[in-house]
Design an enzyme around this catalytic site. Sequence first.
Site, PDB file in Angstrom:
ATOM      1  N   ASP A  32      65.022  44.008  93.196  1.00 48.18           N
ATOM      2  CA  ASP A  32      65.553  44.353  94.524  1.00 48.18           C
ATOM      3  C   ASP A  32      64.424  44.774  95.460  1.00 48.18           C
ATOM      4  O   ASP A  32      63.323  45.135  95.015  1.00 48.18           O
ATOM      5  CB  ASP A  32      66.609  45.465  94.421  1.00 48.18           C
ATOM      6  CG  ASP A  32      66.080  46.757  93.807  1.00 48.18           C
ATOM      7  OD1 ASP A  32      65.254  46.691  92.872  1.00 48.18           O
ATOM      8  OD2 ASP A  32      66.486  47.842  94.266  1.00 48.18           O
ATOM      9  N   GLU A  47      66.320  49.365  91.524  1.00 49.99           N
ATOM     10  CA  GLU A  47      65.313  50.441  91.475  1.00 49.99           C
ATOM     11  C   GLU A  47      65.234  51.190  92.793  1.00 49.99           C
ATOM     12  O   GLU A  47      65.060  52.406  92.820  1.00 49.99           O
ATOM     13  CB  GLU A  47      63.929  49.861  91.126  1.00 49.99           C
ATOM     14  CG  GLU A  47      62.901  50.917  90.759  1.00 49.99           C
ATOM     15  CD  GLU A  47      62.151  51.509  91.950  1.00 49.99           C
ATOM     16  OE1 GLU A  47      61.486  52.537  91.780  1.00 49.99           O
ATOM     17  OE2 GLU A  47      62.231  50.952  93.060  1.00 49.99           O
TER      18      GLU A  47
HETATM   19 ZN   LIG Z   1      59.008  49.309  93.836  1.00 52.27          ZN
END
Ligand SMILES: [Zn+2]
Length: 384
Positions: free
Chosen positions: A78, A142
Amino acid sequence: MDADEVVALTSALVAVDTRNPPGNERAIAGVCRDALAPYRAAITEVEPAPGRLSLIAAVPHPGGEAPRPTLIVNGHLDVVPVDAAGWEHDPFRPVLERGRLFGRGTADMKGGIAAAIAALGTLKRAGREPACNVVFHLVADEERGGALGTQVLSERGLVTGDACLVPEPTSLRVCVAERGLLVADVTVHGRPGHGSSPRDGVSAIEHAAAVVLAIHAADFGDTPHPLLGHPTANVGEIEGGSGHNTVAERCRLVIDRRLLPGATRDSAVARLRTQIDAAGVPSLRYDLDVKVFGEASELVADHPFVLQVRRAVAAVTGEEPPVIGMSFTTDARFVRNQSGIPAVVCGPGDIEQAHVNDEWVAVDRLVDATAAYAELFASFGVGG
Ligand SMILES: [Zn+2]
Protein backbone atom coordinates in the site's frame (compact mmCIF):
# COMPACT_ATOMS: atom_id res chain seq x y z
CA MET A 1 24.61 -4.43 -13.20
CA ASP A 2 21.74 -3.59 -15.45
CA ALA A 3 19.22 -1.10 -14.04
CA ASP A 4 16.49 -1.97 -16.51
CA GLU A 5 14.95 -4.87 -14.62
CA VAL A 6 14.63 -3.17 -11.23
CA VAL A 7 13.40 0.08 -12.82
CA ALA A 8 10.82 -1.80 -14.89
CA LEU A 9 9.55 -3.77 -11.93
CA THR A 10 9.39 -0.71 -9.67
CA SER A 11 7.45 1.07 -12.42
CA ALA A 12 5.02 -1.82 -12.85
CA LEU A 13 4.32 -1.84 -9.11
CA VAL A 14 3.95 1.95 -8.90
CA ALA A 15 1.57 1.98 -11.88
CA VAL A 16 -1.01 0.09 -9.80
CA ASP A 17 -2.90 2.49 -7.54
CA THR A 18 -2.81 0.96 -4.04
CA ARG A 19 -3.63 4.06 -2.05
CA ASN A 20 -4.55 3.43 1.55
CA PRO A 21 -7.14 4.62 2.39
CA PRO A 22 -9.18 3.06 0.92
CA GLY A 23 -6.62 0.27 0.40
CA ASN A 24 -6.77 -2.32 -2.36
CA GLU A 25 -3.78 -4.64 -2.49
CA ARG A 26 -5.76 -7.21 -4.50
CA ALA A 27 -5.19 -4.93 -7.51
CA ILE A 28 -1.42 -5.47 -7.45
CA ALA A 29 -1.40 -9.23 -6.88
CA GLY A 30 -1.01 -10.00 -10.60
CA VAL A 31 2.12 -7.86 -10.94
CA CYS A 32 3.65 -9.57 -7.90
CA ARG A 33 2.79 -13.06 -9.16
CA ASP A 34 4.25 -12.32 -12.60
CA ALA A 35 7.46 -10.96 -11.08
CA LEU A 36 7.92 -14.04 -8.87
CA ALA A 37 6.87 -16.65 -11.45
CA PRO A 38 10.40 -17.26 -12.83
CA TYR A 39 11.56 -18.29 -9.34
CA ARG A 40 8.90 -21.00 -8.83
CA ALA A 41 7.54 -19.21 -5.77
CA ALA A 42 4.78 -21.01 -3.88
CA ILE A 43 2.22 -18.31 -3.19
CA THR A 44 -0.32 -18.14 -0.37
CA GLU A 45 -2.94 -15.40 -0.25
CA VAL A 46 -4.25 -13.93 2.99
CA GLU A 47 -7.25 -11.60 2.63
CA PRO A 48 -8.76 -10.72 6.03
CA ALA A 49 -11.06 -8.10 4.47
CA PRO A 50 -12.26 -7.81 0.85
CA GLY A 51 -9.42 -6.55 -1.35
CA ARG A 52 -6.98 -6.30 1.55
CA LEU A 53 -4.56 -8.89 0.31
CA SER A 54 -1.16 -10.01 1.54
CA LEU A 55 0.90 -12.49 -0.45
CA ILE A 56 3.32 -14.97 1.09
CA ALA A 57 5.64 -16.12 -1.68
CA ALA A 58 8.13 -18.81 -0.73
CA VAL A 59 11.02 -19.13 -3.13
CA PRO A 60 12.48 -22.58 -2.54
CA HIS A 61 16.19 -23.13 -2.34
CA PRO A 62 17.18 -24.85 -5.57
CA GLY A 63 19.35 -27.34 -3.71
CA GLY A 64 16.29 -29.27 -2.61
CA GLU A 65 16.14 -31.50 0.45
CA ALA A 66 18.74 -30.27 2.94
CA PRO A 67 17.26 -27.92 5.56
CA ARG A 68 18.18 -24.30 4.91
CA PRO A 69 17.69 -21.16 6.92
CA THR A 70 14.76 -18.97 5.92
CA LEU A 71 15.05 -15.26 5.25
CA ILE A 72 11.81 -13.24 5.15
CA VAL A 73 11.55 -10.09 3.04
CA ASN A 74 8.65 -8.01 4.34
CA GLY A 75 7.41 -5.16 2.12
CA HIS A 76 4.11 -3.29 2.11
CA LEU A 77 2.15 -2.92 -1.11
CA ASP A 78 0.00 0.00 0.00
CA VAL A 79 0.97 3.65 -0.45
CA VAL A 80 -0.19 6.87 1.18
CA PRO A 81 -2.76 9.08 -0.62
CA VAL A 82 -1.74 11.76 -3.09
CA ASP A 83 -2.73 15.38 -3.47
CA ALA A 84 -2.55 15.37 -7.28
CA ALA A 85 -2.65 19.17 -7.45
CA GLY A 86 0.69 19.29 -5.66
CA TRP A 87 2.41 16.93 -8.10
CA GLU A 88 4.25 17.87 -11.28
CA HIS A 89 4.37 14.20 -12.29
CA ASP A 90 1.57 11.70 -12.61
CA PRO A 91 1.89 9.75 -9.34
CA PHE A 92 0.81 6.48 -10.98
CA ARG A 93 2.67 6.85 -14.30
CA PRO A 94 6.29 6.59 -13.25
CA VAL A 95 8.85 8.50 -15.28
CA LEU A 96 12.63 8.47 -15.22
CA GLU A 97 14.34 11.86 -15.19
CA ARG A 98 18.05 12.45 -14.62
CA GLY A 99 18.56 9.27 -12.65
CA ARG A 100 15.40 9.60 -10.56
CA LEU A 101 12.29 7.49 -10.91
CA PHE A 102 9.21 9.51 -9.92
CA GLY A 103 5.91 8.13 -8.66
CA ARG A 104 3.94 7.34 -5.50
CA GLY A 105 5.62 4.45 -3.73
CA THR A 106 8.94 4.61 -5.59
CA ALA A 107 10.74 5.30 -2.29
CA ASP A 108 8.13 3.98 0.17
CA MET A 109 8.44 1.17 -0.70
CA LYS A 110 7.74 -0.47 -4.03
CA GLY A 111 11.32 0.26 -5.13
CA GLY A 112 12.59 -1.78 -2.17
CA ILE A 113 10.28 -4.68 -3.01
CA ALA A 114 11.35 -4.55 -6.66
CA ALA A 115 15.05 -4.58 -5.69
CA ALA A 116 14.56 -7.64 -3.48
CA ILE A 117 12.76 -9.56 -6.26
CA ALA A 118 15.25 -8.39 -8.91
CA ALA A 119 18.07 -9.69 -6.67
CA LEU A 120 16.89 -13.22 -7.46
CA GLY A 121 17.40 -12.47 -11.17
CA THR A 122 20.84 -11.02 -10.49
CA LEU A 123 21.93 -14.24 -8.80
CA LYS A 124 20.41 -16.41 -11.52
CA ARG A 125 22.18 -14.55 -14.32
CA ALA A 126 25.47 -14.83 -12.44
CA GLY A 127 24.99 -18.57 -12.08
CA ARG A 128 24.68 -18.18 -8.31
CA GLU A 129 21.95 -19.30 -5.89
CA PRO A 130 20.49 -18.06 -2.64
CA ALA A 131 22.01 -19.88 0.33
CA CYS A 132 18.60 -19.83 2.02
CA ASN A 133 14.89 -20.07 1.44
CA VAL A 134 13.67 -16.56 0.62
CA VAL A 135 10.06 -15.88 1.65
CA PHE A 136 8.43 -12.65 0.53
CA HIS A 137 5.70 -11.18 2.69
CA LEU A 138 4.12 -8.60 0.38
CA VAL A 139 1.59 -7.12 2.72
CA ALA A 140 -1.42 -4.85 2.99
CA ASP A 141 -2.16 -1.91 5.23
CA GLU A 142 1.22 -0.86 6.65
CA GLU A 143 0.46 2.82 6.14
CA ARG A 144 -2.58 2.58 8.43
CA GLY A 145 -0.90 0.56 11.15
CA GLY A 146 -0.72 -2.92 9.65
CA ALA A 147 -3.80 -4.41 11.34
CA LEU A 148 -4.95 -5.93 8.01
CA GLY A 149 -1.45 -6.92 6.92
CA THR A 150 1.60 -8.02 8.88
CA GLN A 151 -0.35 -8.07 12.16
CA VAL A 152 -2.76 -10.65 10.69
CA LEU A 153 0.11 -12.75 9.36
CA SER A 154 1.75 -12.64 12.77
CA GLU A 155 -1.48 -13.51 14.64
CA ARG A 156 -2.08 -16.47 12.34
CA GLY A 157 1.41 -17.81 12.98
CA LEU A 158 2.47 -17.26 9.38
CA VAL A 159 5.56 -15.20 10.19
CA THR A 160 8.20 -17.89 10.60
CA GLY A 161 11.84 -17.70 9.64
CA ASP A 162 15.33 -17.04 10.92
CA ALA A 163 15.55 -13.33 10.09
CA CYS A 164 13.64 -10.61 8.26
CA LEU A 165 14.70 -7.83 5.93
CA VAL A 166 12.32 -4.88 5.56
CA PRO A 167 13.31 -2.74 2.55
CA GLU A 168 11.62 0.46 3.76
CA PRO A 169 13.44 3.68 2.82
CA THR A 170 16.69 4.14 4.78
CA SER A 171 19.11 5.14 1.99
CA LEU A 172 20.65 1.70 2.57
CA ARG A 173 21.53 2.56 6.14
CA VAL A 174 20.80 -0.28 8.55
CA CYS A 175 17.96 0.47 10.96
CA VAL A 176 17.62 -1.72 14.03
CA ALA A 177 15.32 0.29 16.30
CA GLU A 178 12.08 2.24 15.99
CA ARG A 179 10.27 4.44 18.45
CA GLY A 180 6.70 3.52 19.36
CA LEU A 181 3.63 5.72 19.00
CA LEU A 182 0.73 6.64 21.26
CA VAL A 183 -1.91 9.01 19.91
CA ALA A 184 -4.35 10.17 22.57
CA ASP A 185 -7.32 12.52 22.63
CA VAL A 186 -7.46 14.45 25.88
CA THR A 187 -10.78 16.22 26.43
CA VAL A 188 -10.64 18.81 29.21
CA HIS A 189 -13.94 19.70 30.86
CA GLY A 190 -14.91 23.07 32.32
CA ARG A 191 -18.09 24.80 33.47
CA PRO A 192 -19.71 27.33 31.17
CA GLY A 193 -20.36 30.89 32.25
CA HIS A 194 -20.93 34.32 30.72
CA GLY A 195 -17.92 35.58 28.82
CA SER A 196 -18.20 38.95 30.52
CA SER A 197 -17.23 37.40 33.86
CA PRO A 198 -14.75 34.63 33.12
CA ARG A 199 -14.14 33.78 36.79
CA ASP A 200 -17.78 32.72 37.21
CA GLY A 201 -17.19 29.62 35.12
CA VAL A 202 -14.35 27.15 34.77
CA SER A 203 -12.59 27.56 31.45
CA ALA A 204 -11.69 24.29 29.76
CA ILE A 205 -9.42 26.31 27.47
CA GLU A 206 -7.48 27.80 30.38
CA HIS A 207 -7.01 24.36 31.91
CA ALA A 208 -6.11 22.80 28.59
CA ALA A 209 -3.50 25.53 28.05
CA ALA A 210 -1.82 24.52 31.31
CA VAL A 211 -1.89 20.89 30.19
CA VAL A 212 -0.30 21.83 26.85
CA LEU A 213 2.52 23.66 28.62
CA ALA A 214 3.11 20.64 30.86
CA ILE A 215 3.22 18.13 28.00
CA HIS A 216 4.44 19.65 24.78
CA ALA A 217 8.14 18.99 24.30
CA ALA A 218 8.31 17.98 27.97
CA ASP A 219 11.16 15.97 29.39
CA PHE A 220 9.55 12.77 30.64
CA GLY A 221 12.70 11.98 32.55
CA ASP A 222 13.78 8.89 30.60
CA THR A 223 17.35 7.89 29.95
CA PRO A 224 17.93 8.58 26.26
CA HIS A 225 18.24 5.54 23.98
CA PRO A 226 21.57 5.39 22.11
CA LEU A 227 19.84 5.25 18.70
CA LEU A 228 16.39 6.67 19.42
CA GLY A 229 17.17 9.55 21.74
CA HIS A 230 14.41 10.82 23.99
CA PRO A 231 10.72 10.01 23.95
CA THR A 232 8.69 13.02 22.86
CA ALA A 233 5.24 14.54 23.11
CA ASN A 234 3.68 16.80 20.52
CA VAL A 235 0.32 18.49 21.05
CA GLY A 236 -0.68 18.43 17.41
CA GLU A 237 -4.28 19.63 17.51
CA ILE A 238 -6.42 21.79 19.76
CA GLU A 239 -10.10 22.54 19.51
CA GLY A 240 -12.43 24.07 22.07
CA GLY A 241 -15.01 26.58 23.17
CA SER A 242 -18.30 27.57 21.60
CA GLY A 243 -18.00 31.34 21.23
CA HIS A 244 -16.28 34.48 22.49
CA ASN A 245 -19.01 35.26 24.99
CA THR A 246 -19.04 31.89 26.76
CA VAL A 247 -16.51 30.42 29.17
CA ALA A 248 -15.40 27.26 27.37
CA GLU A 249 -17.03 24.07 28.56
CA ARG A 250 -14.77 21.76 26.59
CA CYS A 251 -11.34 21.70 24.98
CA ARG A 252 -9.86 18.76 23.13
CA LEU A 253 -6.15 18.13 22.60
CA VAL A 254 -4.61 15.52 20.31
CA ILE A 255 -1.30 14.31 21.67
CA ASP A 256 1.36 12.37 19.76
CA ARG A 257 3.75 10.54 22.10
CA ARG A 258 6.80 8.78 20.66
CA LEU A 259 7.98 5.99 22.91
CA LEU A 260 11.16 4.08 23.66
CA PRO A 261 11.47 0.27 23.77
CA GLY A 262 9.91 -1.16 26.93
CA ALA A 263 6.96 1.23 27.09
CA THR A 264 3.61 -0.60 26.99
CA ARG A 265 0.21 0.87 26.21
CA ASP A 266 -0.65 0.94 29.93
CA SER A 267 2.67 2.40 31.05
CA ALA A 268 2.56 5.05 28.31
CA VAL A 269 -0.95 6.12 29.32
CA ALA A 270 0.04 6.17 32.99
CA ARG A 271 3.08 8.37 32.21
CA LEU A 272 0.93 10.76 30.23
CA ARG A 273 -1.58 11.03 33.07
CA THR A 274 1.24 11.69 35.54
CA GLN A 275 2.55 14.45 33.30
CA ILE A 276 -0.93 15.98 32.92
CA ASP A 277 -1.41 15.89 36.70
CA ALA A 278 1.96 17.62 37.04
CA ALA A 279 0.41 20.63 35.31
CA GLY A 280 -0.85 21.37 38.83
CA VAL A 281 -4.33 22.53 37.83
CA PRO A 282 -6.61 22.14 40.85
CA SER A 283 -9.92 20.45 40.04
CA LEU A 284 -8.75 19.48 36.55
CA ARG A 285 -11.26 17.15 34.87
CA TYR A 286 -10.41 15.33 31.68
CA ASP A 287 -10.97 12.15 29.66
CA LEU A 288 -8.11 10.39 27.93
CA ASP A 289 -8.91 8.26 24.89
CA VAL A 290 -6.21 6.23 23.11
CA LYS A 291 -6.62 6.47 19.33
CA VAL A 292 -3.46 4.69 18.13
CA PHE A 293 -0.88 2.58 19.87
CA GLY A 294 2.17 0.83 18.45
CA GLU A 295 5.02 -0.15 20.72
CA ALA A 296 8.68 0.51 20.01
CA SER A 297 10.94 -2.29 18.86
CA GLU A 298 14.63 -2.97 18.54
CA LEU A 299 17.23 -5.53 17.63
CA VAL A 300 20.63 -5.32 19.31
CA ALA A 301 23.04 -3.52 17.01
CA ASP A 302 25.66 -6.28 17.16
CA HIS A 303 23.23 -9.09 16.29
CA PRO A 304 24.79 -11.42 13.66
CA PHE A 305 22.03 -10.59 11.17
CA VAL A 306 22.81 -6.88 11.46
CA LEU A 307 26.43 -7.66 10.67
CA GLN A 308 25.39 -9.79 7.67
CA VAL A 309 23.22 -7.01 6.22
CA ARG A 310 25.99 -4.45 6.74
CA ARG A 311 28.51 -6.72 5.08
CA ALA A 312 26.21 -7.25 2.08
CA VAL A 313 25.71 -3.49 1.64
CA ALA A 314 29.41 -2.76 2.12
CA ALA A 315 30.33 -5.39 -0.49
CA VAL A 316 28.41 -3.31 -3.03
CA THR A 317 28.93 0.31 -1.96
CA GLY A 318 32.44 -0.07 -0.56
CA GLU A 319 31.36 1.63 2.66
CA GLU A 320 30.12 0.20 5.95
CA PRO A 321 26.55 1.50 6.27
CA PRO A 322 25.78 3.19 9.60
CA VAL A 323 23.44 1.51 12.09
CA ILE A 324 20.54 3.85 12.87
CA GLY A 325 17.26 4.14 14.75
CA MET A 326 14.10 5.72 13.33
CA SER A 327 11.61 7.97 15.05
CA PHE A 328 8.59 6.23 13.54
CA THR A 329 7.26 2.68 13.35
CA THR A 330 7.19 0.12 10.52
CA ASP A 331 5.90 -3.45 10.26
CA ALA A 332 9.29 -4.57 11.59
CA ARG A 333 7.77 -4.18 15.05
CA PHE A 334 5.32 -7.08 14.52
CA VAL A 335 8.16 -9.24 13.26
CA ARG A 336 10.43 -8.32 16.19
CA ASN A 337 7.91 -8.14 19.03
CA GLN A 338 5.03 -10.45 18.12
CA SER A 339 6.86 -13.09 16.08
CA GLY A 340 10.22 -12.85 17.86
CA ILE A 341 12.29 -12.80 14.67
CA PRO A 342 15.33 -10.53 14.23
CA ALA A 343 14.41 -7.81 11.73
CA VAL A 344 16.50 -5.15 10.02
CA VAL A 345 15.12 -2.26 7.97
CA CYS A 346 17.33 -1.37 5.02
CA GLY A 347 16.06 -0.10 1.68
CA PRO A 348 16.97 2.03 -1.34
CA GLY A 349 14.51 4.89 -0.84
CA ASP A 350 15.34 8.09 1.00
CA ILE A 351 13.08 8.68 3.99
CA GLU A 352 12.86 12.37 2.98
CA GLN A 353 10.97 11.16 -0.10
CA ALA A 354 8.37 9.16 1.80
CA HIS A 355 4.83 10.59 1.73
CA VAL A 356 5.85 13.75 -0.20
CA ASN A 357 4.68 15.18 -3.53
CA ASP A 358 6.74 14.09 -6.53
CA GLU A 359 8.19 11.19 -4.58
CA TRP A 360 11.24 9.63 -6.24
CA VAL A 361 13.91 7.01 -5.80
CA ALA A 362 17.44 7.23 -7.20
CA VAL A 363 18.11 4.58 -9.83
CA ASP A 364 21.69 4.18 -8.55
CA ARG A 365 20.30 3.26 -5.14
CA LEU A 366 17.86 0.76 -6.64
CA VAL A 367 20.78 -0.88 -8.44
CA ASP A 368 22.93 -0.91 -5.28
CA ALA A 369 20.06 -2.34 -3.23
CA THR A 370 19.47 -5.09 -5.79
CA ALA A 371 23.14 -6.07 -5.70
CA ALA A 372 23.29 -5.87 -1.89
CA TYR A 373 20.19 -8.07 -1.49
CA ALA A 374 21.70 -10.57 -3.93
CA GLU A 375 24.82 -10.71 -1.71
CA LEU A 376 22.63 -11.16 1.37
CA PHE A 377 20.57 -13.97 -0.21
CA ALA A 378 23.76 -15.69 -1.35
CA SER A 379 25.40 -15.48 2.07
CA PHE A 380 22.53 -15.73 4.59
CA GLY A 381 23.08 -18.52 7.06
CA VAL A 382 26.40 -19.52 5.54
CA GLY A 383 29.05 -19.81 8.21
CA GLY A 384 26.53 -18.99 11.00
ZN1 LIG B 1 6.68 2.41 4.18
